[in-house]
Design a protein around this motif. Structure first.
Motif, PDB file in Angstrom:
ATOM      1  N   ASP A   9       0.841  -1.205   0.000  1.00 48.03           N
ATOM      2  CA  ASP A   9       0.000   0.000   0.000  1.00 48.03           C
ATOM      3  C   ASP A   9       0.873   1.251   0.000  1.00 48.03           C
ATOM      4  O   ASP A   9       0.819   2.078   0.902  1.00 48.03           O
ATOM      5  CB  ASP A   9      -0.927  -0.020   1.220  1.00 48.03           C
ATOM      6  CG  ASP A   9      -1.999   1.055   1.138  1.00 48.03           C
ATOM      7  OD1 ASP A   9      -2.371   1.431   0.017  1.00 48.03           O
ATOM      8  OD2 ASP A   9      -2.445   1.525   2.200  1.00 48.03           O
ATOM      9  N   HIS A  11       2.020   4.862  -0.961  1.00 49.72           N
ATOM     10  CA  HIS A  11       1.389   6.107  -1.375  1.00 49.72           C
ATOM     11  C   HIS A  11       2.414   7.234  -1.406  1.00 49.72           C
ATOM     12  O   HIS A  11       3.408   7.218  -0.693  1.00 49.72           O
ATOM     13  CB  HIS A  11       0.251   6.484  -0.416  1.00 49.72           C
ATOM     14  CG  HIS A  11      -1.002   5.713  -0.629  1.00 49.72           C
ATOM     15  ND1 HIS A  11      -2.233   6.302  -0.811  1.00 49.72           N
ATOM     16  CD2 HIS A  11      -1.225   4.378  -0.706  1.00 49.72           C
ATOM     17  CE1 HIS A  11      -3.152   5.376  -0.975  1.00 49.72           C
ATOM     18  NE2 HIS A  11      -2.559   4.197  -0.909  1.00 49.72           N
ATOM     19  N   THR A  30      -1.480   9.955  -4.127  1.00 42.91           N
ATOM     20  CA  THR A  30      -1.787   8.705  -4.837  1.00 42.91           C
ATOM     21  C   THR A  30      -3.284   8.561  -5.030  1.00 42.91           C
ATOM     22  O   THR A  30      -3.752   8.257  -6.134  1.00 42.91           O
ATOM     23  CB  THR A  30      -1.224   7.501  -4.060  1.00 42.91           C
ATOM     24  OG1 THR A  30       0.191   7.634  -3.977  1.00 42.91           O
ATOM     25  CG2 THR A  30      -1.568   6.189  -4.747  1.00 42.91           C
ATOM     26  N   PHE A  31      -4.043   8.778  -3.973  1.00 43.56           N
ATOM     27  CA  PHE A  31      -5.490   8.653  -4.115  1.00 43.56           C
ATOM     28  C   PHE A  31      -6.086   9.836  -4.865  1.00 43.56           C
ATOM     29  O   PHE A  31      -6.939   9.669  -5.742  1.00 43.56           O
ATOM     30  CB  PHE A  31      -6.165   8.516  -2.752  1.00 43.56           C
ATOM     31  CG  PHE A  31      -7.659   8.407  -2.861  1.00 43.56           C
ATOM     32  CD1 PHE A  31      -8.244   7.293  -3.429  1.00 43.56           C
ATOM     33  CD2 PHE A  31      -8.481   9.442  -2.429  1.00 43.56           C
ATOM     34  CE1 PHE A  31      -9.620   7.195  -3.567  1.00 43.56           C
ATOM     35  CE2 PHE A  31      -9.853   9.360  -2.553  1.00 43.56           C
ATOM     36  CZ  PHE A  31     -10.426   8.226  -3.126  1.00 43.56           C
ATOM     37  N   SER A  34      -5.816   9.581  -8.486  1.00 41.91           N
ATOM     38  CA  SER A  34      -6.319   8.322  -9.060  1.00 41.91           C
ATOM     39  C   SER A  34      -7.622   8.574  -9.815  1.00 41.91           C
ATOM     40  O   SER A  34      -8.194   9.661  -9.761  1.00 41.91           O
ATOM     41  CB  SER A  34      -6.557   7.292  -7.956  1.00 41.91           C
ATOM     42  OG  SER A  34      -7.756   7.589  -7.230  1.00 41.91           O
ATOM     43  N   TRP A  36     -10.461   7.062  -9.155  1.00 43.45           N
ATOM     44  CA  TRP A  36     -11.550   6.496  -8.363  1.00 43.45           C
ATOM     45  C   TRP A  36     -12.843   7.248  -8.640  1.00 43.45           C
ATOM     46  O   TRP A  36     -12.848   8.464  -8.861  1.00 43.45           O
ATOM     47  CB  TRP A  36     -11.232   6.594  -6.865  1.00 43.45           C
ATOM     48  CG  TRP A  36     -12.376   6.079  -6.028  1.00 43.45           C
ATOM     49  CD1 TRP A  36     -12.569   4.802  -5.592  1.00 43.45           C
ATOM     50  CD2 TRP A  36     -13.502   6.832  -5.571  1.00 43.45           C
ATOM     51  NE1 TRP A  36     -13.737   4.711  -4.883  1.00 43.45           N
ATOM     52  CE2 TRP A  36     -14.344   5.950  -4.861  1.00 43.45           C
ATOM     53  CE3 TRP A  36     -13.889   8.168  -5.690  1.00 43.45           C
ATOM     54  CZ2 TRP A  36     -15.541   6.349  -4.269  1.00 43.45           C
ATOM     55  CZ3 TRP A  36     -15.081   8.569  -5.116  1.00 43.45           C
ATOM     56  CH2 TRP A  36     -15.891   7.681  -4.414  1.00 43.45           C
ATOM     57  N   THR A 193     -11.891   1.786  -2.117  1.00 45.62           N
ATOM     58  CA  THR A 193     -10.615   2.486  -2.338  1.00 45.62           C
ATOM     59  C   THR A 193      -9.420   1.551  -2.292  1.00 45.62           C
ATOM     60  O   THR A 193      -8.299   1.978  -2.560  1.00 45.62           O
ATOM     61  CB  THR A 193     -10.395   3.609  -1.302  1.00 45.62           C
ATOM     62  OG1 THR A 193     -10.226   3.035  -0.003  1.00 45.62           O
ATOM     63  CG2 THR A 193     -11.557   4.585  -1.308  1.00 45.62           C
ATOM     64  N   THR A 195      -7.132  -0.661  -3.837  1.00 48.15           N
ATOM     65  CA  THR A 195      -6.840  -0.931  -5.246  1.00 48.15           C
ATOM     66  C   THR A 195      -6.686  -2.417  -5.548  1.00 48.15           C
ATOM     67  O   THR A 195      -6.912  -2.851  -6.668  1.00 48.15           O
ATOM     68  CB  THR A 195      -5.568  -0.188  -5.686  1.00 48.15           C
ATOM     69  OG1 THR A 195      -4.500  -0.520  -4.796  1.00 48.15           O
ATOM     70  CG2 THR A 195      -5.791   1.311  -5.653  1.00 48.15           C
ATOM     71  N   THR A 196      -6.311  -3.195  -4.536  1.00 45.74           N
ATOM     72  CA  THR A 196      -6.134  -4.630  -4.775  1.00 45.74           C
ATOM     73  C   THR A 196      -7.453  -5.348  -4.946  1.00 45.74           C
ATOM     74  O   THR A 196      -7.504  -6.449  -5.492  1.00 45.74           O
ATOM     75  CB  THR A 196      -5.370  -5.280  -3.602  1.00 45.74           C
ATOM     76  OG1 THR A 196      -6.055  -4.986  -2.372  1.00 45.74           O
ATOM     77  CG2 THR A 196      -3.952  -4.733  -3.518  1.00 45.74           C
ATOM     78  N   ALA A 199     -10.779  -2.492  -8.002  1.00 46.31           N
ATOM     79  CA  ALA A 199     -10.408  -1.974  -9.327  1.00 46.31           C
ATOM     80  C   ALA A 199     -11.609  -1.470 -10.104  1.00 46.31           C
ATOM     81  O   ALA A 199     -11.495  -0.525 -10.905  1.00 46.31           O
ATOM     82  CB  ALA A 199      -9.674  -3.057 -10.115  1.00 46.31           C
ATOM     83  N   PHE A 202     -12.088   2.309  -9.979  1.00 47.63           N
ATOM     84  CA  PHE A 202     -11.065   3.233 -10.489  1.00 47.63           C
ATOM     85  C   PHE A 202     -11.219   3.364 -12.009  1.00 47.63           C
ATOM     86  O   PHE A 202     -10.347   2.982 -12.778  1.00 47.63           O
ATOM     87  CB  PHE A 202      -9.676   2.737 -10.104  1.00 47.63           C
ATOM     88  CG  PHE A 202      -9.372   2.903  -8.645  1.00 47.63           C
ATOM     89  CD1 PHE A 202      -8.660   4.001  -8.176  1.00 47.63           C
ATOM     90  CD2 PHE A 202      -9.833   1.977  -7.722  1.00 47.63           C
ATOM     91  CE1 PHE A 202      -8.399   4.162  -6.825  1.00 47.63           C
ATOM     92  CE2 PHE A 202      -9.576   2.130  -6.369  1.00 47.63           C
ATOM     93  CZ  PHE A 202      -8.863   3.224  -5.920  1.00 47.63           C
TER      94      PHE A 202
END
Length: 243
Positions: A9, A11, A30-31, A34, A36, A193, A195-196, A199, A202
């Motif tokens: 994780d 960031h 990072t967020f 993104s 998202w 949120t 990402t793993t 997806a 996003f």
């Protein structure tokens, strides 16, 4: 010496001092850069212990936790503006002594009805599934930030303030993580949120710092937000990429 792999994780962050306050802003680049986006009503499996997109709960399964009296008063005032048919559980709220109460832990929360927030209209309701307050704001061409509990319009972004012994405030703006929900967050089948696993969320055409401008301004103020935008845009102009 072997090189360690990067954390799962990882960031990237930026911070700067506020010119108007004794405060430092810390931003999760990072967020915020993104793609998202909320996918409520578009396949969101919800935050129960198993996927349940057919329920259309989104993140409303556990109700809203209010930040204080002003937050609760704003929602109660807007509920009084609703017309018949806009709120599925208006009658239930009346019979149970109101839609907002103080729980055993002393927290001000919304009531739950049939396993979800009392403000959430369910599939098949004439105005459509989703938050009655959100729908009402949109129907009146008003901002849902002025209708909904703060936690509801802020998520999945979170502002966390820490004050040092000299009174200086460090305000961190980042994504809302499972841990922020307490022990129950680990039980979510899915959190958007992450990402793993998230997806599917996003997929926006633009970055969060653009698409969630109104929320970020409301959380931090216009000047800090504009400074963030200037920093990100200048970096992008130099072809800088963020993790």
């Amino acid at each position: 010496m072997a090189r360690l792999p990067p954390p799962d994780d990882l960031h990237e962050w930026v911070s700067f001092d506020d010119d108007d306050e004794d405060r430092t802003w810390v931003w999760d680049l990072t967020f915020l850069t993104s793609r998202w986006t909320c996918i409520y009503g578009n396949g969101c499996p919800g935050v129960l212990t198993a996927p349940a997109p057919e329920l259309e709960h989104g993140c409303c399964s556990y109700g809203a936790h209010f930040t204080g009296p002003d937050d609760a008063a704003l929602v109660e005032a807007q509920l009084a503006r609703l017309e018949p048919g806009e709120w599925q559980f208006a009658g239930v709220a009346h019979r149970r002594g109101g839609p907002i109460y103080t729980n055993r832990d002393g927290e001000t929360v919304s009531r739950l009805v049939d396993g979800a927030c009392i403000f959430l209209n369910r599939p098949g309701w004439p105005t459509g599934a989703g938050c009655a307050l959100h729908h009402a704001a949109r129907a009146r061409d008003e901002s849902y930030l002025e209708w909904k509990p703060e936690v509801c319009w802020q998520a999945p972004m979170r502002r966390h303030d820490e004050v040092d012994v000299y009174g200086h405030v460090t305000s961190t703006v980042r994504e809302w993580k499972r841990r922020d929900w307490g022990p129950g967050g680990a039980e979510f089948h899915w959190w958007c949120t992450a990402t793993t696993e998230g997806a599917d969320a996003f997929v926006a055409a633009d970055a969060v710092y653009r698409t969630c401008r109104d929320e970020l301004v409301a959380m931090t103020g216009d000047r800090p937000y504009q400074q963030l935008v200037a920093h990100i845009d200048a970096a992008l102009d130099r072809n800088v990429t963020f993790l």
